[in-house]
Design an enzyme around this catalytic site. Structure first.
Site, mmCIF file in Angstrom:
data_model
loop_
_atom_site.group_PDB
_atom_site.id
_atom_site.type_symbol
_atom_site.label_atom_id
_atom_site.label_comp_id
_atom_site.label_asym_id
_atom_site.label_seq_id
_atom_site.Cartn_x
_atom_site.Cartn_y
_atom_site.Cartn_z
ATOM 1 N N HIS A 1 9.374 -20.074 -24.871
ATOM 2 C CA HIS A 1 9.347 -18.751 -24.246
ATOM 3 C C HIS A 1 10.033 -18.749 -22.887
ATOM 4 O O HIS A 1 10.325 -17.678 -22.347
ATOM 5 C CB HIS A 1 7.905 -18.233 -24.138
ATOM 6 N N ASP B 1 6.461 -23.628 -29.568
ATOM 7 C CA ASP B 1 6.765 -23.204 -28.195
ATOM 8 C C ASP B 1 7.406 -24.324 -27.383
ATOM 9 O O ASP B 1 7.043 -24.559 -26.227
ATOM 10 C CB ASP B 1 5.499 -22.701 -27.501
ATOM 11 N N SER C 1 4.923 -23.246 -16.964
ATOM 12 C CA SER C 1 5.325 -23.373 -18.365
ATOM 13 C C SER C 1 6.457 -24.388 -18.504
ATOM 14 O O SER C 1 7.451 -24.324 -17.787
ATOM 15 C CB SER C 1 5.781 -22.023 -18.898
#
Length: 592
Positions: free
Chosen positions: A173, A204, A282
């Site tokens: 993402h 992911d 992230s």
């Protein structure tokens, strides 16, 4: 105890004799049993520190006092107390302390070896921290509600880390719908252009590389560690919101189970930790107490009733992604067992299905018609084991000592195209099958995998396919509550009947004289065209373009019909496209 000669000047704040140690010593201690008792996991408190100079001084004072205790015969040097002490006997000389510049870490000590407190953490952690990079990405998302155009571009920053083979890992993402990706190393002022090698939407994870050789100079790749156990210490490193420099947060592993991956809408193995994971973390690595990477930070739980619940992608999932790319040259995904199953915890249900008291398993409810299992398994079959591992009545299998996990974990360990041995109970008979595993295909996909949305326009009617990004674009982030119930039912429970089946809808009607009376049709499924079922959008576009009948008749959901005169509709389409500045009546993928 031998008398220690005091230093000249001020009296040291730390006493030279201690019965219990407050911090791990860098001196070599003969008895490992003593170390285990003093520095157990429950006794060591990992405290984040932001001031490197204070941390260096505190560490040196503690080490100095401990050295006084363990080596009473040596004489301390004059001057600053943080200098390393010389020993008359070279064999008793302790390992050298790390330089002060490397002590600016959030936690000064590490669980070295098999015992806690066996050595300085910075000797291993600092090189790994240098491998953590900042990821800058420019995104240009498609506009699913107006599929012929894109949204305004925007920028984001996240984290990543270098692995072997001149590659960088980050979250999928973080680079979704990317236009440009740049990487910046720790302590550098240069941003390097990156190339995206693979994007794994389900797990992911994304893999990047940099062609510039200068980027790889002085960078050591991160080493991966084993799956941690509960209460193991973890340290998350990245570039979260709140500053521009690298950030370190620490915590422990609080849970290991099958988690819901929000970005991929899948369920894979995950770690829950209590270290703070914020926006920008992230893609950053999570290190264990030996400086090895045990996961990738990727999501956190935001709720008014919870605090500090973050989630990490563990090493088994990461290695599956890396090996998948290595074997196939691209990301192929995680296979699934294309069935829906039911727990068999009720004794009456087990008896009715012909199960013996010692038999355990789960009952198959439905089978995906597009999955290879559809030709082998049947509804009401009882799956007893997968690859030789017995499945319990609640659908779990043994994981580690004292732990159980959903049997889908066994399936996710396989690769697309692999075979698996499945034992089932059918009509009180045990059958063994070797089945080929494939990736899951949903009627309403969770992602378009970077491809722009498809559309077709005739007489102002905009036909499109339904996906989760499309529903989110139409009904917002809370689409689970805002979208029509019938559409949500298809999202959750409908299965495709063929590999190329799509859910085609009338997205909207661009108002024109030819479509008067149809203006209020929005997001309504198209079932048939001129009596022929609509399997997908390309099928519909081909039938309309090649239609020689006088009328175009569309059968919609809720028994609605749309009828247009063929020649008038095709002639009016060009004027409608010009009015709304639409470049083409169909997307490029439908022209092929």
């Amino acid at each position: 105890m031998s008398q220690v000669k005091p230093k000249r000047g001020r009296k040291p704040k730390v006493p030279t004799t201690q019965e219990t140690l407050d911090a791990p010593s860098t001196s070599i201690i003969a008895s490992s049993a003593v170390m285990d008792d003093v520095f157990s996991v429950s006794n060591v408190e990992i405290i984040p520190t932001t001031n490197p100079s204070t941390l260096a001084t505190a560490t040196t004072i503690s080490t100095t006092s401990t050295n006084h205790q363990k080596h009473p015969d040596h004489r301390p040097r004059r001057g600053r107390p943080k200098k390393i002490l010389k020993h008359e006997n070279p064999e008793e000389k302790p390992p050298p302390l790390p330089p002060i510049s490397t002590l600016g870490v959030s936690w000064p000590f590490e669980n070295g070896g098999d015992s806690v407190g066996g050595g300085p953490a910075v000797a291993r952690v600092v090189p790994a921290m240098d491998a953590v990079v900042k990821v800058f990405c420019v995104h240009t998302e498609p506009n699913f509600s107006l599929p012929w155009q894109r949204k305004r571009q925007y920028s984001s920053s996240s984290s990543g880390f270098v692995i072997s083979g001149r590659r960088v890992l980050t979250n999928a993402h973080s680079v979704e719908h990317y236009t440009q990706v740049k990487l910046k190393k720790r302590g550098s002022d240069t941003k390097y252009l990156a190339t995206v090698l693979a994007i794994g939407t389900e797990c992911d994870i994304a893999m990047l590389t940099v062609n510039d050789d200068e980027f790889w100079e002085g960078v050591s790749p991160v080493e991966f560690g084993e799956l941690p156990a509960l209460q193991d210490a973890v340290t998350v490193v990245g570039y979260p919101i709140g500053g521009d420099t690298i950030s370190v947060t620490s915590g422990v592993v609080s849970r290991i189970e099958i988690l819901s991956y929000v970005h991929g809408s899948t369920e894979l193995l995950g770690l829950q930790i209590d270290a703070a994971i914020n926006s920008g973390n992230s893609g950053g690595p999570a290190f264990n107490d030996k400086g090895k990477c045990v996961g990738i930070a990727f999501q956190s739980l935001k709720h008014e009733d919870v605090e500090n619940i973050g989630y990490v992608i563990p090493t088994p999932v990461i290695m599956h992604f890396i090996q998948d790319y290595k074997k196939n040259g691209a990301y192929t995904g995680f296979p699934i067992l294309g069935v829906e199953w039911q727990k068999m915890e009720n004794p009456d249900l087990r008896m009715a299905m012909g199960m013996k008291p010692e038999q355990k398993g789960v009952r198959i409810r439905r089978i995906d018609p597009t999955a290879p299992e559809y030709e082998i398994l049947k509804p009401s079959d009882i799956i007893l084991s997968f690859d030789g591992v017995d499945i319990a009545n609640d659908g779990t299998v043994p994981f580690r000592h004292g732990e159980r996990i959903g049997f889908s974990y066994l399936v996710s360990q396989k690769y697309t195209g692999d075979t698996a041995a499945v034992k089932v109970l059918r009509d009180s008979k045990i059958l063994n099958f070797n089945m080929k595993l494939a990736t899951h295909r949903r009627l309403i996909p969770s992602h378009n995998k970077g491809r722009p949305p498809s559309y077709y326009i005739i007489a102002g009617f905009v036909f499109s396919t339904v996906s989760v990004p499309y529903i989110r674009s139409e009904y917002g982030k809370d689409y689970e509550y805002e979208a029509p119930v019938k559409l949500l039912d298809k999202l959750l429970y409908s299965m495709p009947q063929s590999p190329d089946e799509q859910l085609v809808v009338v997205s909207q009607v661009l108002v024109a004289d030819i479509n008067i009376g149809y203006e209020e049709i929005v997001n309504t499924q198209v079932l048939a065209f001129n009596g022929k079922p609509v399997k997908n959008l390309k099928c519909l576009a081909d039938m309309v373009e090649n239609c020689d009948d006088e009328f175009l008749k569309f059968n919609l959901e809720y028994d609605q019909i749309v009828v247009l005169r063929t020649k008038t509709a095709k002639a009016a389409t060009l004027d409608i496209l010009t009015t709304h500045c639409i470049p083409s009546a169909m997307s490029d993928d439908l022209k092929k």
